[in-house]
Motif scaffolding. Structure first.
Motif, PDB file in Angstrom:
ATOM      1  N   LEU A   1     -11.655   0.395   1.563  1.00 16.23           N
ATOM      2  CA  LEU A   1     -11.523   1.769   1.607  1.00 16.23           C
ATOM      3  C   LEU A   1     -13.191   2.269   1.429  1.00 16.23           C
ATOM      4  CD1 LEU A   1      -8.732   1.656  -1.049  1.00 16.23           C
ATOM      5  CD2 LEU A   1      -8.769   2.166   1.321  1.00 16.23           C
ATOM      6  N   LYS A   2     -13.692   1.504   0.954  1.00 17.69           N
ATOM      7  CA  LYS A   2     -15.471   1.944   0.853  1.00 17.69           C
ATOM      8  C   LYS A   2     -15.991   2.134   2.144  1.00 17.69           C
ATOM      9  CE  LYS A   2     -16.617   0.527  -3.987  1.00 17.69           C
ATOM     10  NZ  LYS A   2     -16.987   1.913  -4.309  1.00 17.69           N
ATOM     11  N   GLY A   3     -15.530   1.345   3.197  1.00 18.43           N
ATOM     12  CA  GLY A   3     -16.017   1.346   4.613  1.00 18.43           C
ATOM     13  C   GLY A   3     -15.264   2.366   5.617  1.00 18.43           C
ATOM     14  N   LEU A   4     -14.481   3.253   4.939  1.00 21.68           N
ATOM     15  CA  LEU A   4     -13.867   4.214   5.672  1.00 21.68           C
ATOM     16  C   LEU A   4     -14.871   5.436   6.147  1.00 21.68           C
ATOM     17  CD1 LEU A   4     -10.184   4.378   4.381  1.00 21.68           C
ATOM     18  CD2 LEU A   4     -10.882   2.599   6.100  1.00 21.68           C
ATOM     19  N   ASN A   5     -14.497   5.985   7.070  1.00 20.72           N
ATOM     20  CA  ASN A   5     -15.428   7.256   7.583  1.00 20.72           C
ATOM     21  C   ASN A   5     -15.512   7.943   6.570  1.00 20.72           C
ATOM     22  OD1 ASN A   5     -15.548   5.987  10.115  1.00 20.72           O
ATOM     23  ND2 ASN A   5     -14.094   7.300  10.939  1.00 20.72           N
ATOM     24  N   ARG A   6     -16.501   8.843   6.353  1.00 26.17           N
ATOM     25  CA  ARG A   6     -16.743   9.600   5.284  1.00 26.17           C
ATOM     26  C   ARG A   6     -15.954  10.741   5.221  1.00 26.17           C
ATOM     27  NH1 ARG A   6     -23.331   9.826   4.553  1.00 26.17           N
ATOM     28  NH2 ARG A   6     -23.683   7.763   4.081  1.00 26.17           N
ATOM     29  N   ASP A   7     -15.543  11.350   6.540  1.00 29.29           N
ATOM     30  CA  ASP A   7     -14.623  12.561   6.281  1.00 29.29           C
ATOM     31  C   ASP A   7     -13.240  12.016   6.612  1.00 29.29           C
ATOM     32  OD1 ASP A   7     -14.573  11.166   8.842  1.00 29.29           O
ATOM     33  OD2 ASP A   7     -14.760  13.015  10.209  1.00 29.29           O
ATOM     34  N   SER A   8     -12.743  10.653   6.225  1.00 29.49           N
ATOM     35  CA  SER A   8     -11.367  10.180   6.149  1.00 29.49           C
ATOM     36  C   SER A   8     -10.611  10.877   5.071  1.00 29.49           C
ATOM     37  CB  SER A   8     -11.267   8.895   5.897  1.00 29.49           C
ATOM     38  OG  SER A   8     -10.005   8.431   5.885  1.00 29.49           O
ATOM     39  N   GLN A   9      -9.558  11.547   5.494  1.00 27.61           N
ATOM     40  CA  GLN A   9      -8.530  12.188   4.289  1.00 27.61           C
ATOM     41  C   GLN A   9      -7.363  11.268   4.016  1.00 27.61           C
ATOM     42  OE1 GLN A   9      -9.103  15.411   3.338  1.00 27.61           O
ATOM     43  NE2 GLN A   9     -11.063  14.874   4.219  1.00 27.61           N
ATOM     44  N   VAL A  10      -7.508   9.898   4.354  1.00 33.44           N
ATOM     45  CA  VAL A  10      -6.556   9.041   3.942  1.00 33.44           C
ATOM     46  C   VAL A  10      -6.264   8.760   2.405  1.00 33.44           C
ATOM     47  CG1 VAL A  10      -7.907   6.992   3.909  1.00 33.44           C
ATOM     48  CG2 VAL A  10      -5.338   6.746   4.737  1.00 33.44           C
ATOM     49  N   LYS A  11      -4.855   9.138   2.109  1.00 30.88           N
ATOM     50  CA  LYS A  11      -4.619   8.368   0.629  1.00 30.88           C
ATOM     51  C   LYS A  11      -4.200   7.272   0.661  1.00 30.88           C
ATOM     52  CE  LYS A  11      -5.189  12.697  -0.703  1.00 30.88           C
ATOM     53  NZ  LYS A  11      -6.379  13.383  -1.527  1.00 30.88           N
ATOM     54  N   ALA A  12      -4.841   6.365  -0.487  1.00 29.38           N
ATOM     55  CA  ALA A  12      -4.320   5.132  -0.452  1.00 29.38           C
ATOM     56  C   ALA A  12      -3.310   4.893  -1.633  1.00 29.38           C
ATOM     57  CB  ALA A  12      -5.530   4.124  -0.760  1.00 29.38           C
ATOM     58  N   TYR A  13      -2.209   4.051  -1.661  1.00 30.90           N
ATOM     59  CA  TYR A  13      -1.263   3.973  -2.662  1.00 30.90           C
ATOM     60  C   TYR A  13      -1.005   2.510  -2.856  1.00 30.90           C
ATOM     61  CZ  TYR A  13      -0.425   9.165  -2.293  1.00 30.90           C
ATOM     62  OH  TYR A  13      -0.560  10.401  -2.264  1.00 30.90           O
ATOM     63  N   GLU A  14      -1.102   2.022  -4.174  1.00 34.52           N
ATOM     64  CA  GLU A  14      -0.820   0.525  -4.477  1.00 34.52           C
ATOM     65  C   GLU A  14       0.950   0.900  -4.788  1.00 34.52           C
ATOM     66  OE1 GLU A  14      -2.089  -2.664  -7.724  1.00 34.52           O
ATOM     67  OE2 GLU A  14      -2.503  -0.481  -7.985  1.00 34.52           O
ATOM     68  N   VAL A  15       1.621   0.076  -3.843  1.00 37.55           N
ATOM     69  CA  VAL A  15       2.876   0.386  -3.844  1.00 37.55           C
ATOM     70  C   VAL A  15       3.958  -0.475  -4.846  1.00 37.55           C
ATOM     71  CG1 VAL A  15       3.048   1.240  -1.418  1.00 37.55           C
ATOM     72  CG2 VAL A  15       3.751  -1.252  -1.914  1.00 37.55           C
ATOM     73  N   SER A  16       3.071  -1.326  -5.522  1.00 39.70           N
ATOM     74  CA  SER A  16       3.608  -2.476  -6.516  1.00 39.70           C
ATOM     75  C   SER A  16       3.662  -1.674  -8.094  1.00 39.70           C
ATOM     76  CB  SER A  16       3.104  -3.452  -6.574  1.00 39.70           C
ATOM     77  OG  SER A  16       1.623  -3.542  -7.001  1.00 39.70           O
ATOM     78  N   ARG A  17       2.917  -0.252  -7.863  1.00 43.18           N
ATOM     79  CA  ARG A  17       2.872   0.256  -9.271  1.00 43.18           C
ATOM     80  C   ARG A  17       3.971   0.556  -9.934  1.00 43.18           C
ATOM     81  NH1 ARG A  17      -1.737   2.704 -11.216  1.00 43.18           N
ATOM     82  NH2 ARG A  17      -2.645   2.730  -9.035  1.00 43.18           N
ATOM     83  N   GLY A  18       4.255   0.176 -11.195  1.00 48.62           N
ATOM     84  CA  GLY A  18       5.511   0.519 -11.829  1.00 48.62           C
ATOM     85  C   GLY A  18       6.247  -0.728 -12.154  1.00 48.62           C
ATOM     86  N   ILE A  19       6.108  -1.850 -11.348  1.00 46.25           N
ATOM     87  CA  ILE A  19       6.714  -3.110 -11.511  1.00 46.25           C
ATOM     88  C   ILE A  19       6.258  -3.743 -12.564  1.00 46.25           C
ATOM     89  CG2 ILE A  19       7.129  -5.373 -10.624  1.00 46.25           C
ATOM     90  CD1 ILE A  19       6.912  -4.069  -7.769  1.00 46.25           C
ATOM     91  N   LYS A  20       6.928  -4.407 -13.519  1.00 44.72           N
ATOM     92  CA  LYS A  20       6.461  -5.354 -14.521  1.00 44.72           C
ATOM     93  C   LYS A  20       5.824  -6.555 -14.246  1.00 44.72           C
ATOM     94  CE  LYS A  20       7.671  -7.274 -18.974  1.00 44.72           C
ATOM     95  NZ  LYS A  20       8.702  -7.616 -20.120  1.00 44.72           N
ATOM     96  N   LEU A  21       4.432  -6.714 -13.843  1.00 48.83           N
ATOM     97  CA  LEU A  21       3.912  -7.968 -13.284  1.00 48.83           C
ATOM     98  C   LEU A  21       3.922  -8.985 -14.260  1.00 48.83           C
ATOM     99  CD1 LEU A  21       0.948  -5.841 -11.812  1.00 48.83           C
ATOM    100  CD2 LEU A  21       2.887  -6.592 -10.704  1.00 48.83           C
ATOM    101  N   ILE A  22       3.899 -10.321 -13.441  1.00 47.70           N
ATOM    102  CA  ILE A  22       3.922 -11.485 -14.206  1.00 47.70           C
ATOM    103  C   ILE A  22       2.541 -11.933 -14.240  1.00 47.70           C
ATOM    104  CG2 ILE A  22       4.616 -14.118 -13.878  1.00 47.70           C
ATOM    105  CD1 ILE A  22       7.223 -12.782 -12.323  1.00 47.70           C
TER     106      ILE A  22
END
Length: 322
Positions: free
Chosen positions: A105-126
């Motif tokens: 994500l740090k390597g993406l173009n400076r003008d990138s508008q992409v939104k990154a989402y961690e889709v496992s958020r909210g799962i009770k992790l082991i």
């Protein structure tokens, strides 16, 4: 020695980015950016399938991981950086699976508008136990870390997959509120299918007299937790981890003492250790798929998350009988 992402100077990030951009060989992701749609980049197969199901005609989904490639061993290429820079959404599993994501994500173009989402958020992790963490501190990846403090294999349980799908739906609506109703309708259809799969696993596995499974790769923790099973793994959370001889001896004794009939292996990882353990104990081998990706043959057959998970259920039923 274990190499991990350490951002103590900009030089490390620059070197990694140069390596990514210079990698001209190897499999590339398939797909191009499409104007007029929500462009979504996903890191590997299950997220891709759910993103396509929810996005429908309003989205263009590009999956980074090629068919037949194990996600623990993959790193992004230059075209992946280009596509993601132009996309609106970037879905990744998180929970330690894709160690390359922060630097990517740090390597993406400076003008990138992409939104990154961690889709496992909210799962009770082991949480990984201390021995697992110690073991993975000695596993070196190609430009990224295999160290896991938690089990990242969330999607293998339909219960966790339901949370992941809802996270993706919410992200779609946030990025493209004009098509909120369509995203919600398609999400509800996917949710219904996942709930049906969940009921099948709960009902069928609840009837089984046996509860112990022996697997090649410790990828079934969420499945085991959610449906009352206990997994014993030959290798750890990373499928390239080397098992210790005393662990193999303990597993061999367990298989004999418990009268376990089957040792599970998976298509994208070598079956050598599973077959060795089976031959030593008189057990047979059987596939249990962590659904990390599709093989070329599975693509041709039209397999998907649901067909592979139902195959898993059928094999679990076979293995867990008296």
């Amino acid at each position: 020695m274990k190499k991990t992402w350490r951002l103590r100077s900009g030089a490390v990030g620059l070197i990694v980015l140069i390596v990514m951009l210079a990698a001209g060989c190897g499999p590339q992701s398939q797909g191009k950016i499409v104007e007029g749609k929500v462009n979504v980049v996903t890191t590997f197969y299950p997220i891709y399938e759910f993103a396509k199901a929810i996005g429908g005609e309003d989205a263009n989904v590009i999956n980074l991981l090629p068919a037949g490639v194990e996600p623990h061993d993959w790193t992004p290429r230059s075209q992946d950086i280009v596509n993601t820079s132009k996309a609106q959404l970037f879905f990744y599993n998180g929970a330690g699976l894709e160690g390359w994501v922060p630097q990517f994500l740090k390597g993406l173009n400076r003008d990138s508008q992409v939104k990154a989402y961690e889709v496992s958020r909210g799962i009770k992790l082991i949480e990984a136990n201390e021995e697992d963490e110690h073991e993975h501190e000695h596993q070196e990846g190609a430009g990224h870390s295999h160290q896991h403090h938690v089990d990242p294999h969330t999607w293998v349980s339909p219960k966790s997959a339901l949370i992941m799908a809802e996270n993706m739906k919410n992200s779609y609506i946030e990025a493209d509120p004009a098509h909120k109703d369509a995203y919600n309708e398609r999400y509800l259809n996917l949710k219904k299918r996942l709930e049906e799969l969940d009921r099948e696993f709960a009902s069928q596995l609840g009837k089984m007299p046996r509860k112990e499974i022996v697997v090649s790769h410790e990828a079934f923790g969420y499945l085991a937790r959610d449906y009352g099973l206990t997994q014993h793994a030959i290798m750890g959370l990373s499928p390239d981890a080397e098992p210790r001889s005393r662990d193999l001896l303990e597993l061999s004794n367990l298989v004999k003492e418990e009268g376990i009939h089957y040792i599970f292996f998976e298509e994208l990882v070598s079956d050598k250790l599973a077959k060795t353990l089976a031959s030593e104990t008189g057990a047979e081998v059987l596939v249990l798929n962590p659904v990390e990706g599709l093989t070329e043959d599975q693509l041709k057959r039209g397999d998907d998350y649901f067909s592979l998970m139902r195959n898993n259920l059928a094999n679990l039923i076979l293995a867990l009988q008296e």
